[in-house]
Design an enzyme around this catalytic site. Sequence first.
Site, PDB file in Angstrom:
ATOM      1  N   GLU A 758       8.038   4.960  -0.738  1.00 26.75           N
ATOM      2  CA  GLU A 758       6.758   4.885  -0.009  1.00 26.75           C
ATOM      3  C   GLU A 758       6.337   3.421   0.050  1.00 26.75           C
ATOM      4  O   GLU A 758       6.211   2.784  -0.992  1.00 26.75           O
ATOM      5  CB  GLU A 758       5.663   5.653  -0.763  1.00 26.75           C
ATOM      6  CG  GLU A 758       5.974   7.088  -1.062  1.00 26.75           C
ATOM      7  CD  GLU A 758       5.772   7.996   0.123  1.00 26.75           C
ATOM      8  OE1 GLU A 758       5.224   7.525   1.144  1.00 26.75           O
ATOM      9  OE2 GLU A 758       6.189   9.160   0.031  1.00 26.75           O
ATOM     10  N   CYS A 792      -2.729   1.561   0.499  1.00 17.38           N
ATOM     11  CA  CYS A 792      -1.729   1.472   1.574  1.00 17.38           C
ATOM     12  C   CYS A 792      -2.234   2.180   2.821  1.00 17.38           C
ATOM     13  O   CYS A 792      -1.800   1.904   3.929  1.00 17.38           O
ATOM     14  CB  CYS A 792      -0.381   2.015   1.120  1.00 17.38           C
ATOM     15  SG  CYS A 792      -0.533   3.529   0.205  1.00 17.38           S
TER      16      CYS A 792
END
Length: 1009
Positions: A758, A792
Amino acid sequence: MTPLQNEIEHRGKRIFELVDKNPESLFSKAGFYQRLMTLSMRDEQLKLQLFRFVAVLPSLHTSDEIIEHLQEYFADGHESRKVAQFLGAGIRLAGIVPWISGPILRWNVSEMARQFIAGRNPNDVMRTLRKRRTQNIGFTVDLLGEAVVSETEADEYAARYLDLLEGLARETKNWTDALKKNSELFPLVNLSVKISALYSQISPDDPAETIAHLAPKLRPLLRRARELGAFINFDMESYAHKNSTLELFKTVFTEEEFRDWPHAGIVIQAYLRDSDADLRDLIEWGRARGTRFAVRLVKGAYWDYETTKSRQNGWDCPVYLQKPESDANFETLTRLLLENESIVTSAFGSHNVRSIAHAQALAEQLGIDRSRFEFQLLYGMAGPIKRALVEMGYRVREYCPVGELLPGMSYLVRRLLENTSNEGFLRAKFSENVPAEELLRDPREILRGSRNGVLPPPNATTNMTATTPKTQPGAHYENAPLTNFALPENQEKMRAALREQRKQFGGKVPLTINGEKIWTDKMFSSVNPSQPDQIVGYAAEAGIPEAERAVAAARAAFEKWRRTSFEERCQLLERAAEILERRRFELSALEVFEVGKPWAEADGDIREAIDFCTFYARQMRLIGRPRLTQNVPGEESYQHYWPRGVALVIAPWNFPMAILCGMVSAALVTGNTVIMKPSEQSVIIGAMLMEIYEEAGVPPGVLNFLNGKGSVIGAHMVDHKDVDLIAFTGSREVGLWIWESAGKTREGQRELKRVICEMGGKNAMIVDSDADLDEAIVDSIYSAFGFQGQKCSALSRLIVLEENYDRVMERLLGAAASVRVGNPEEPGIMVGPVIDEAAYRRILDYIEVGKNEATLAYQAKELPPHGYFVPPTIFTGLKPNMRIACEEIFGPVLSVIKVRDLDEAIEVANGTDYALTGGFFSRSPANIERIKAQLEAGNVYINRPCTGAIVGRHPFGGFKMSGGGTKAGGKDYLLNFLIPRVVTENVARHGLTPEKTPEYCDEFLWPKH
Ligand SMILES: Cc1cc2nc3c(=O)[nH]c(=O)nc-3n(C[C@H](O)[C@H](O)[C@H](O)COP(=O)(O)OP(=O)(O)OC[C@H]3O[C@@H](n4cnc5c(N)ncnc54)[C@H](O)[C@@H]3O)c2cc1C
């Protein structure tokens, strides 16, 4: 029947007689409004669409836009013909020639709004007030528009309140009290204020700051009101603001200057379970203060909002769930108020004849003269009841909202909902003609009936959310609740935890390998980014030898752990979840110090960790048993899963507990053994997770804790032949390197390495031309600057349609300037420090790049003197290919890009290397459908912030350069940690075949232990 009930019925019937003498349908305005009401009461779904349409209409600028929205809202609906008739201008919604005059429709809606809004401005409202004066009806005036997004807007409101006050005082100079008795208790000029209109940054977790900010704003208004002989009432809004409003009221009116001023009032909402305690507390306060004050008792206007919000957050619902409970409590509080008449003046804010008659009867019983309290009703509602009460010799005051249509939309929609509510008195009396006896029943009796099963318990169908489709069976998973920091006990627990954590500063944590605590020569210090001279803790640092030992320990423990039943592994996660919950405040406090998370963000992180444990345990139980692939005679074929082996978990610091715990828990529950390496910046939190799993009973070697440099031990272990799986969350640079390096097969390697990767994002949100700007601005600011933009998922590109651009920018810049930046140890802070000096320098460098490339539209000026604080910054005038519009900055820097239309907006939004989160603010159903289909993002959010994914609800993860397409917190996440395997057995023996093959069989475990 009790004498009181007798009297209530007597009085109630009298009111009804008077009402029926001057009959007026509830939906008295013929035409548009009447048709709207009738139609919306027929069908909940249609009501939802109709009210949504009404809400968006004032923001539509041209006739074409209005027609488009009409088509989109109603063209496909089963009631479209009726809607077309209702709109009444001959439009053919499903037809080919849509034509209607937009202005006519808009005129209809503004006329409807005028039914509830007493005037556009102070001059306008005077006409209404004069008319009411001739009817012996008093007034309280409120300024519409509670949702201010910036301090500029809040200051404008404060000034308008003051103007309004002056105007009202001037105009009513020679007016006299209608009852001419006890008039000193009821000043003619009465102003209702909402605290959320006076401060844009009210934070439920910080009532002290709210008061410190609001008190100076209110004092000039109160002072002037006192000079002019006016009355000021504090309205009550959502539950989150309740305690702050009460505290503010008590604080200000205890001050020397206002202590002996009797003309202040506040609202108590009887639908709140807390209301009894709050009212008792107020009365006690009033007695100690020694001066009269007033309370307006209402049931409450935010029932749908409160029930939805508490369900979303897993909170105990603060409001009663059955309507007669609110009614009964209203009566209990009526008694409390009247019994304390010597200190508190009552105003009963209700249109319900039962509630009104009860107050009248009780006052009579207690010997309170009818001129010593008043009934308050809303402008535009229940006219005949007002007239009846005046005729009966009671004081009546009308609540008169003033303002323009756009800021008044939420008020209008609340009124429309109230008028059409299944459970509301007005609908029952004036639309459904429910008989008087029924309407005057004692709510307690109704409740008793409901408990005895005589009546079905009232359901919550007034609630718009009741129309949402049901989830799939078995799909329901309950998240851990968030901590509700509006509750004082939670604020206190957090403060205590922060104090306690401070005492732990400088503690040391070892490595954990094979259950052993290992100390090394090198110690690593983890600092508080708000005050870098404070060392939160020291951690032993691992080198290559420790990494080797950890891999060997994990490899050795694997054989036994893989043969441990999945049920035992699930229970391990659930025990860890319980410990996390027990230590919740302590861990949140640690996050505040170690990574600079604001309170609610830290709590959200711990909550997410708890959710990962319980969610993955639940998912493992769903897939843990071998499952029959197909039912055919003579053969049994079962698919099941094996763990992959040794998992290396490399986690970031920005969700220091949640992401680490999520990856570790997924690996453990699936039977892998784990080496966890937290980020160097959040190593103390990582050590806490190790401690928690040890307490939960993880066997030695199954989970190992290594702290060290990613470039040294991380790289070594990624390449290690005995590591089978790497779960990584972090930067693109490191992620791509891991992806590539893990692809190389090393000598002695058993498995093809699986990488769960990720990475970052360059997330965009688009603001459509019809967006609700109150929402779009607040949510964009939070998405971009919450936790300093270090998520993020954070917003970094706001794409605005040019049609809307100036309006958006004006409010956005004002809102940015109002954001609270500071040490997150204080509650209510949105922007704290960035994680470390390197990040600080990198982000400042990007800001310099931005200054060269684009236009600096906003930059915060006031920052704490120490610590890694980066000013929230907004750039405009960007081209999509500029560096600051393409590269991930990971800090509080927002780029605003102006585009022609939605085509261009989508092109710009999709035009980066990343696809993590994306958002859209719009009220056009067609445009929303388009975005749902076309926005390139792993998580697409419509009309809400683009951060804050919740486990199970918003499985999280992106694609393109944002990640490998896995979804943490999703139902297929665990499969990444597993190898599927199928065992097929021919069970036919000489034609003998079992009749039935079970769908599941026991796990294939050997030897069992
Ligand atoms: C002058 C005036 C000022 C007001 N000021 C405020 C204010 O500052 N803040 C505020 O919040 N409200 C305020 N209100 C109240 C609110 O706006 C509604 O008008 C009021 O709640 C309607 O109550 P009722 O007694 O007229 O009608 P009723 O029909 O008897 O009651 C409806 C109310 O019952 C409650 N209810 C509905 N369904 C349920 C259920 N399933 N379970 C439990 N309870 C339920 C809700 O509160 C709903 O509004 C004010 C009202 C008036 C008249």
